[in-house]
Design a protein around this motif. Structure first.
Motif, short mmCIF file in Angstrom:
data_model
loop_
_atom_site.label_atom_id
_atom_site.label_comp_id
_atom_site.label_asym_id
_atom_site.label_seq_id
_atom_site.Cartn_x
_atom_site.Cartn_y
_atom_site.Cartn_z
N ALA A 18 0.83 -1.21 0.00
CA ALA A 18 0.00 0.00 0.00
C ALA A 18 0.87 1.26 0.00
O ALA A 18 0.56 2.24 -0.70
CB ALA A 18 -0.92 -0.02 1.21
N ARG A 19 1.95 1.24 0.76
CA ARG A 19 2.84 2.41 0.79
C ARG A 19 3.51 2.62 -0.56
O ARG A 19 3.72 3.76 -0.99
CB ARG A 19 3.89 2.25 1.91
N ALA A 20 3.84 1.53 -1.23
CA ALA A 20 4.45 1.64 -2.55
C ALA A 20 3.50 2.30 -3.55
O ALA A 20 3.93 2.89 -4.55
CB ALA A 20 4.87 0.26 -3.05
N ALA A 21 2.20 2.18 -3.26
CA ALA A 21 1.20 2.80 -4.13
C ALA A 21 0.91 4.24 -3.72
O ALA A 21 0.00 4.87 -4.28
CB ALA A 21 -0.08 1.99 -4.12
N GLY A 22 1.64 4.74 -2.73
CA GLY A 22 1.50 6.13 -2.32
C GLY A 22 0.54 6.37 -1.18
O GLY A 22 0.19 7.53 -0.91
#
Length: 345
Positions: free
Chosen positions: A61-65
């Motif tokens: 999820a963090r990689a997706a911003g």
């Protein structure tokens, strides 16, 4: 990276709508309109479905911003699970009872918070888990030892008085009788017609010790070869009526007293099964995770198979991860009918 497990998006969304804690740690819910991600059980108001994407974990999820929700703290799920597993390992590795404060200090949580966390994940408090584990060891020791006194110390009790006090309520018989396979027990039984077929009910002075479908007195004798069996009498009819009502009206099943024995692990599984609301199901993997043993999926299935009291311990609510019914000792038609009966009720 969106959800890549056997759980599809529709099932994940249903888990979010139900705020089902059993799915915490299996995925996170990304809310694109707010830029956050949450646990499935997050208490915040549900977002619109069109704004939701599912991710396998917080890192994806963090990689997706997206950023972690400050209300449900989704990244703490792994820490919570690790804390419970570490506490279980400490309890199993100790010959002496461990204080709640010591277990909490090991986890980094306050005692009150850790007690709630452990109980939510295993169905038992740390102290109750330790007692169940000691009882499991006592069962093993009684089977192997020539004398009850030897079994007392082998199981980790400080003396016979503590052993007898702890075991009396759990076994329904003296420990020496338990070691001889139930010799001396008196069991009353009856076979009654119900909406799902013939129902065999067997009771002791404590409660129902066997409830099964399409079995006979001969089958019961094979399960309790050293007990004295009697056909039901007027004095025991109330217990049989309550058991029958528990099958026909599932909401009343939890009120029927039972007299069953299991290992510490089996009793954890049975307690988790009993916590599932009537009409709902959980996968074997979800049940394993809920008791703090996420890798023990097959063992959960075995514990379901060891259940002596169908419906009263609702192993019919356990399913395969893919959503199919899986196995059931009395046939899938009865399992399906039980679930349908609960959902309609």
């Amino acid at each position: 990276m969106t959800l890549q497990t056997s759980l599809d998006d529709d099932a994940a969304w249903q888990a979010v709508l139900a705020r089902d804690r059993h799915f915490d740690g299996r995925f996170v819910t990304g809310v694109l309109s707010t830029g956050i991600y949450c646990r499935p059980s997050c208490p915040a108001r549900h977002p619109a479905r069109a704004n939701v994407r599912f991710f396998v974990d917080g890192a994806a999820a963090r990689a997706a911003g997206l950023r972690a929700c400050r209300r449900c703290l989704p990244d703490d799920v792994a820490r919570d699970e690790r804390a419970v597993l570490d506490a279980i390992a400490a309890i199993r590795g100790s010959d002496e009872p461990l204080a709640l404060a010591a277990l909490a200090t090991q986890s980094g949580y306050s005692p009150a918070h850790f007690q709630r966390l452990f109980t939510r994940n295993t169905g038992l408090s740390p102290a109750a888990y330790a007692r169940a584990l000691r009882s499991e060891r006592a069962h093993t020791a009684l089977s192997a030892a020539d004398r009850v006194t030897d079994a007392v110390y082998d199981a980790g009790y400080s003396g016979p008085s503590r052993f007898y006090a702890a075991m009396k309520g759990r076994t329904g018989m003296e420990p020496s009788v338990w070691r001889r396979g139930g010799e001396g027990m008196t069991i009353h039984w009856a076979v009654m017609p119900c909406s799902l077929g013939d129902l065999l009910v067997a009771v002791t002075a404590k409660g129902v010790c066997r409830l099964s479908f399409n079995e006979t007195a001969a089958d019961l004798a094979k399960r309790f070869p050293n007990a004295t069996l009697h056909a039901a009498t007027a004095g025991t009819s109330d217990m049989f009526n309550r058991a029958l009502a528990g099958v026909e009206a599932p909401a009343t099943a939890a009120q029927v007293p039972i007299d069953v024995r299991g290992t510490a692990f089996q009793e954890l599984v049975w307690k988790a099964l009993s916590a599932i609301p009537p009409g709902e199901t959980r996968s074997y993997a979800q049940i394993a995770a809920s008791i703090g043993r996420p890798k023990a999926v097959r063992a959960v299935g075995s514990a379901c198979g060891a259940n002596q009291v169908a419906v009263l311990i609702p192993c019919h609510r356990a399913m395969r991860t893919d959503g199919t019914l899986g196995g059931y000792a009395y046939g899938l038609d009865i399992k399906s009918a039980l679930l349908d009966k609960e959902r309609k009720a």
